[in-house]
Every structure is written in structure tokens, then in C-alpha cells.
Design an enzyme around this catalytic site. Structure first.
Site, PDB file in Angstrom:
ATOM      1  N   GLU A  89     -73.882   1.126 -39.849  1.00 48.55           N
ATOM      2  CA  GLU A  89     -74.667   2.268 -40.659  1.00 48.55           C
ATOM      3  C   GLU A  89     -74.221   3.559 -40.890  1.00 48.55           C
ATOM      4  OE1 GLU A  89     -76.177  -0.110 -38.928  1.00 48.55           O
ATOM      5  OE2 GLU A  89     -77.904  -0.857 -39.748  1.00 48.55           O
ATOM      6  N   HIS A 158     -88.709  -1.212 -34.020  1.00 48.00           N
ATOM      7  CA  HIS A 158     -88.619  -1.634 -35.599  1.00 48.00           C
ATOM      8  C   HIS A 158     -89.774  -0.919 -36.401  1.00 48.00           C
ATOM      9  CE1 HIS A 158     -85.466  -4.237 -33.842  1.00 48.00           C
ATOM     10  NE2 HIS A 158     -85.045  -4.304 -35.151  1.00 48.00           N
TER      11      HIS A 158
END
Lengths: 359, 400
Positions: A89, A158
């Protein structure tokens, strides 16, 4: 168009069955489109329109998107424009921002915004601040998109909502669509915007179909960033919300309507810059304000709205202190019962409205 | 006759620096020029040190050709850089420059050598020790110094400061250690995407070399064959931590693993230039990224708040200054090969000193940016907007 419509209106007997079915398929002025498809349509149209636009992220190409949002795009545009990245990322966000600095228009997908925490330095220090720090020499045209906030059963790491975190930063635009039209019009605006835009989708909304007006099916259909939408008019209380929680507000409004309470539901659409004017105008009418969000209460979107109402003309119109309805101030639990009691449900909104209105 | 010509040439040189060559009569100029060229060697070939190679069959050439013009230009640029940094040191101590100020003196051969190996149409990005690169990439000393002093004539209108200077195809000036590396690879991606045969030089230090995002970048740059020259300026210290104390492997040119690498003497401008040309050729031929480690040294501490002697000895600094100074090295080469005269170089020094003085004068007298510029440049190409000020009644204006 009108001629065909009149044929249909004249009833089944007016036209042979086969012909009728064909016209039906090509006709409708409005059509049902899921949020997922609206997002994809927006990207497809912008990829076609501008050679400099390209997509990158994990699984966006061959896998067709972790949530199938980019299905078909790689087959259509190929390796150069739709790029699968390794699981890196901070690396690929930096690469995307660098490409934007050099004149391309990347759209970065995060499999969920939870993973953007790895990249946050680039989003803020390399993208958001650069135009300012360079005294106007170096713009950064980039979109960061992906699912944000709660999703069923994904648990603590999440399910975080990042609207308040990104909304805090000058130099960023932060968009949080609800409906399919929102998603399409706002994503197109975001891609055409010459500045860094954080585009917060939501997994719960991906499969939800919405009616898309004829106007919204045009390739130049844009919704301006920074303008809220009144999804439902009402006189008794203003509910301000964004993303999937707007659905809850609409459901709660339907329930309350049975008791004669008419809610005005405002879909923020954009977190930053926030459309305070729309909120204030509504508050001046209803005199009651409740903000509803899925994110955590402390330093959240609702907190900002309430502070601004205090500081602005709306305060004088309030008949009761404005309040926030938010997610519970805890990491998201897994068990279904616990999860359900962590996010605002219809009953929570109904309860808060009735408490505020003293009914 | 000889004496006459000397007088003429001195006069001409003097007038040339004032107002060009209009005063010179055609005949005299031809005579003097002929004398100048006859006097100096137009070009010479120098032996340069061999580079250490990683995953490369052959490296850059072992000899470099330097023309007189090139030599004078490198000398002037390095001297300008040196003087500019020393002036910044002075202004910082006078508190006219504030905040962070990371000086580049000692490392001039890197910036000048790299630029000599690429084109201005190529791209470059570095970290916060960026004043030298701002200069080689087209910034003027005036704009750089005025940015350091935070004035409206600064290269970023006074809004960026030491670490945030930009020019065309130069992306700063980046404050977050290591962040510039993926950014640079992204610029390289754009170069490849747009097909203009340009490349990106992406610099970082020995300290940054341990950042995770650099390894993520190596992977993607290699996978996608991005035209990116990664350059590690190894000045032996990451702030106050020597390379031995920070890195399990100090072979920074090998850290790219699958990326070919070179390690070379960063104090020799010719070495740096030849290696950069070699690396640029590698990138432009579509082979993907390449890594260069320049062994160099900074005379100052990490920044102006660091005296630079708690983690290294004064003797070490002095030794590098006397034996490996990049400007001295070039000067010695040119003088010993009769490529320039002592007077000529002294004159360049005088001109440089003047340029720096003028720039410093500008940088200390130019006004600060106007207050109504405070909220501008938040967004590009956008309609004017309101920005909340310090209190709720303060509504400030922002334009693109």
C-alpha cells in the site's frame, strides 16, 4: 421516444408481444443500477474520455476487483491502464501520487480504507499538502477510492470509518456517496477534479439498486463535490447523514411518518467541503437537528456539524440542543448480536427523534 | 607584443564581464581569442575510479573526457552551490532563516555530476537536503535564498521553506524520509506511460535506505520496468547514526537485490557523470530500474541544529576536506592540465561571491508574503472558497 411510450400506454393489445418486449428493454427513461455498476460506469466513461486516467490497486485487473467493482475494465483497457499491484500500500500509493505529480490522473483502489492507514503519509503529506507547500507550483490530480466503514461480519480491523480522519485535512476533498447516482456523478467529478479526492464507498451499498434518471445516464453527468442532497423533505426534524446510514435514516423516516413526524433527510454526499448551508437552511425550518453516522463519536463528522451549527446562524433556530447518533465508541465486534448493537439501527434513530421532540 | 596582448586581454575580460563584448574591435577579439584557446587545453581525458558492480556484466567507462567549457561550468555550479550553502549557514545563525535547514556542502559533485548525465527534460526528486538540486534543476540562487528566508520572492512564494522547493521536472524537496522514493518511481511510471523517453532520478540517503517503502518501490519498479535511476547518496551518517550502526548491510548498491547496482566515488564529478550516463542509457533502453550508490560526505551536521561532531571527529571532517573536496579535485585537474588559469578560476569565485551577496541581499530585504495569500493554493483550478480562520467570525478567502 414519446411515440414509443404512447404505444406501450395503449396497452398490450396495441402492439405484438415480441415487439413490445423489445421496446421495453431499450425504452426506460429511468433504470435500476446498483451502486457497484454505477461506480464502474463512472470509471469506464472517464477512462475512455481521458488517456491520462488509469486505475491501480490490488486485484483490480484480472480478478475484476475484490468486490467486482472493476469487472470488465481490464479486458477493455488492458495492462497499461488497469494495473494490478503487489500488496504494498505505501509503495503503490506513493507511486500513484508521483505519477499524478508528473501529469497523469491515477485512481487508486484500496481493498478497504482500513489498508489506507499504511498509505496515509502519502495521501496527506505527499498529496494533500503539496499544492500549498509549493506555492501553487505542483498540483496533484488523484482519486483514492474503496470501501469504507462497516461491512457485515468483518470485525474490528476491517470496519473502521475514515470520514472524520480524512475530513480533518486541508487540501483533501472527501466524498461519501450513498445512492448509485451519487456514486456515478461524484466519482466522475472526483476524477475530473485536479486535486486529491478521497472517495469513500461502502460495501453494504454495492449491491443495492437505485433508479438512475435519464439525465444520469449521460457520459457528462456530474454531481458537484461539496453539495448535499435533500433525500426526503420534512418539517419536524433534520437528519443529516452520509453513506450507508442514509438508508437507515430513510427507513426511520418512513416509520416516524406513521406517527405523523416528518423528517427531513439530508444526504451529505461530501464530507469535505461540507455543505453547511444546506444543513442550516433545513435547521432553520425544522428547528431540530440530529446527525447520524456509522463512525465513532469522538471527533466525528457529527461533532463537526454540531460545532458549526453552534457557531453559525442555525443555533438561534434550534428548539432543542442538537445531538449526534453514532456508532458505539468501541472497536467493531464480530458476533452478529454485538455487531448489530454497535451501529445505529432504525430503532435508534426513531428513539432519538422521539426523545428530542419529547413524544 | 606579449605585454600588449596581456593588457588587451585583461581589459577585454574586464569589460566582457560588465557589458559583453561590444567594446572589442573585431581584429583584437580574434587575436585575444586565438590567444585564449592557444593558451588552454580545450579538452582532456581523465582516468576515473572503477565502480563496484552488482548484477552487471560491465560498468561505466574508466576514463572521462572533460572539455574546458564543461569544466568551467561544473566548477562554477559547484562553487555557487558551496557558497550558497555557506551563506545559508550564516543567515541561519543570524536567525534570518528558521526551522529546518539541511546543508549540502561537500556533496556538490553528486548534484552537478548527475545533472551532467541527464537532460533537463528528465525528472528528478530528492529528500530534504535539496538546495543543490533546486539549483541544478533550474532554480536561481535568489529564489532559493528568498524561500529559505520565507519571502514572497521565494521559489514557493515563501510557503514551503527549505524542504519544499519545486521547479519544472523537479519534485522537491520532501520532508518525510523515504517518501520521495515511491513518488520518484511514480514519476518514472508516468515517463513510461507517456512514452517520451524520459526517465526519473530518484535520490535518497543512507538513512532512508532502510525504509520499507523503498523495498516496495524496488519491487514494483523492477516488475514494471520503470525508467528510474535510484541513487543512494551515502554520506556515511543518517543524522547522528553512522551507517554501521543503522544497517545490517552497508552495501547500499546491492540492496536492490534483483536491481543492478553501481557503487562509486561521489566526490568526483566526472565519476558521477559517467555513471549517470551509463545508468540513463540502461533505463532508456527499456531494461528497467538501476541503482547507484554515491559515496560522499557532508561537512555540516545533519541540519543547522546539529554541530555534527558528537558522532564523528573533527579530524575526519578535516581529512575529507583536504583530501577529497570535490571542488578542489576539479580545480586541480583543470589547472594541472592547463585547462584554465588560476586567475580565471579566481574570477569565477568573485562572480559567484557577488551573485550570492546579491541573492542574500534580496532574500533579506524582499517582503514576506502578504497575509491575504495565507489561504491561497489549497486547491488547483478550483473556484474561490472560504476558509475558516482562527475564530468563528474569521472567514478567510482562498483562491487557486
Amino acid at each position: 421516444m414519446a411515440y414509443l411510450r404512447s404505444i406501450l400506454r395503449s396497452g398490450k393489445n396495441g402492439v405484438p408481444a415480441v415487439l413490445r418486449r423489445e421496446f421495453h428493454r431499450t425504452l426506460p427513461a429511468a433504470m435500476q443500477v446498483t451502486v457497484r455498476d454505477a461506480i464502474k460506469e463512472a470509471m469506464d466513461e472517464e477512462l475512455e474520455r481521458d488517456e491520462r486516467v488509469f486505475l491501480l490497486g490490488e486485484e483490480v485487473a484480472l480478478f475484476e476487483g475484490a468486490y467486482k467493482v472493476t469487472r470488465g475494465l481490464w479486458k477493455k483497457y488492458g495492462d497499461k491502464r488497469i494495473i494490478d499491484t503487489p500488496i504494498a500500500e505505501i509503495g503503490f500509493t506513493g507511486i500513484a501520487v508521483g505519477a499524478a505529480m508528473a501529469g497523469l490522473r491515477p485512481v487508486v483502489e484500496y481493498m478497504s480504507f482500513n489498508f489506507s492507514m499504511q498509505s496515509v503519509d502519502h495521501i496527506i503529506n505527499s498529496a494533500a499538502k503539496t499544492y500549498y507547500m509549493s506555492g501553487g507550483l505542483q498540483p496533484v490530480s488523484i482519486v483514492f477510492r474503496g470501501p469504507n466503514g462497516a461491512a457485515p461480519g468483518v470485525a474490528a480491523q476491517h470496519a473502521q470509518c475514515f470520514a472524520a480522519w480524512y475530513g480533518h485535512v486541508p487540501g483533501l476533498k472527501v466524498v461519501s456517496p450513498w445512492s448509485a447516482e451519487d456514486a456515478k456523478g461524484l466519482l466522475k467529478s472526483a476524477i475530473r477534479d485536479d486535486n486529491p479526492v478521497v472517495f469513500l464507498e461502502n460495501e453494504i451499498m454495492y449491491s443495492v439498486p437505485f433508479e438512475m434518471s435519464e439525465e444520469s445516464q449521460s457520459k457528462d453527468f456530474l454531481i458537484p463535490i461539496g453539495k448535499a442532497k435533500i433525500e426526503r423533505k420534512g418539517n419536524h426534524v433534520t437528519l443529516v447523514s452520509h453513506s450507508h446510514v442514509v438508508s437507515r435514516c430513510m427507513d426511520a423516516a418512513a416509520v416516524l411518518a406513521k406517527d405523523g413526524i416528518e423528517c427531513e433527510v439530508i444526504n451529505l454526499r461530501t464530507i469535505r467541503p461540507m455543505d453547511m448551508e444546506a444543513i442550516e437552511t433545513s435547521v432553520m425550518k425544522t428547528k431540530h437537528l440530529i446527525t447520524v453516522e456509522g463512525g465513532w463519536p469522538q471527533f466525528g463528522v457529527g461533532g463537526e456539524i454540531l460545532a458549526r451549527i453552534m457557531e453559525g446562524p442555525g443555533f438561534g433556530y434550534l428548539n432543542a440542543p442538537a445531538v449526534r447518533v453514532t456508532g458505539v465508541d468501541i472497536p467493531m465486534p464480530y458476533a452478529k448480536l454485538l455487531e448489530e448493537n454497535t451501529l445505529p439501527q432504525i430503532k435508534d434513530i426513531v428513539f432519538s427523534v422521539k426523545k428530542m421532540l419529547n413524544v | 607584443m606579449q605585454k600588449m596582448l596581456t593588457i588587451i586581454s585583461n581589459v577585454l575580460r574586464g569589460s566582457a564581464s560588465r557589458n559583453g563584448a561590444e567594446l572589442v574591435s573585431e581584429g583584437a577579439r580574434v587575436v585575444v581569442s586565438a590567444r585564449t584557446y592557444a593558451d588552454f587545453t580545450p579538452q582532456a581525458t581523465f582516468d576515473i575510479k572503477k565502480c563496484d558492480l552488482h548484477k552487471l556484466e560491465e560498468g561505466p567507462p574508466l576514463q572521462a573526457v572533460l572539455t574546458r567549457e564543461e569544466g568551467l561550468q561544473y566548477y562554477r555550479t559547484m562553487q555557487t552551490m558551496r557558497r550558497m550553502e555557506l551563506k545559508a549557514d550564516q543567515l541561519y545563525k543570524q536567525k534570518i532563516i528558521r526551522g529546518f535547514c539541511h546543508l549540502y556542502d561537500g556533496q556538490e559533485a553528486c548534484a552537478v555530476g548527475i545533472e551532467a548525465g541527464i537532460n533537463l527534460s528528465d525528472h528528478l526528486i530528492t529528500a530534504y537536503r535539496a538546495h543543490g538540486y533546486t539549483l541544478t534543476r533550474g532554480g536561481t540562487v535568489r529564489e532559493i535564498m528568498a524561500e529559505l528566508t520565507g519571502r514572497r520572492g521565494g521559489i514557493a512564494k515563501g510557503k514551503g521553506g527549505s524542504m519544499h522547493m519545486y521547479t519544472k521536472h523537479f519534485y522537491g524537496g520532501n520532508g518525510i524520509v523515504g517518501a520521495q522514493v515511491p513518488l520518484g518511481a511514480g514519476v518514472a511510471l508516468a515517463c513510461k506511460y507517456l512514452g517520451k523517453n524520459e526517465l526519473c532520478v530518484c535520490l535518497y540517503g543512507d538513512g532512508a535506505a532502510n525504509q520499507g517503502q523503498i523495498f516496495e518501490t524496488y519491487n514494483m519498479a523492477s516488475l514494471w520496468k520503470l525508467p528510474c535511476i535510484f541513487i543512494c547518496e551515502n554520506n556515511k551518517y543518517g543524522m547522528g547514526t553512522s551507517v554501521e550502526r543503522a544497517a545490517a548491510s552497508t552495501d547500499y548498491y546491492k540492496r536492490g537485490d534483483f536491481i543492478p547496482g553501481l557503487r562509486l566515488d561521489g566526490m568526483d564529478v566526472l565519476c558521477v557523470r559517467e555513471a549517470t550516463k551509463f545508468a540513463a542509457e540502461h533505463c532508456r533502453s527499456g531494461k528497467g530500474p538501476i541503482l547507484m550508490e554515491l559515496q560522499t560526505y557532508r561537512y555540516h551536521g545533519h541540519s543547522m541544529s546539529d554541530p555534527g561532531v558528537s558522532y564523528r571527529t573533527r579530524e575526519e571532517i578535516q581529512e575529507v576536506r583536504s583530501k577529497s573536496d570535490p571542488i578542489s579535485m576539479l580545480k586541480d585537474r583543470m589547472l594541472s592540465n592547463n585547462m584554465a588559469s588560476v586567475e580565471e578560476l579566481k574570477e569565477i569565485d568573485v562572480e559567484v561571491r557577488k551573485e550570492i551577496e546579491d541573492a542574500a541581499q534580496f532574500a533579506t530585504t524582499d517582503p514576506e508574503p502578504p497575509l491575504d495569500d495565507l489561504c491561497n493554493h489549497i486547491f488547483y483550478n478550483d473556484h474561490p472558497m472560504e476558509v475558516r480562520g482562527i475564530n468563528p467570525w474569521s472567514k478567510l478567502k482562498s483562491v487557486s
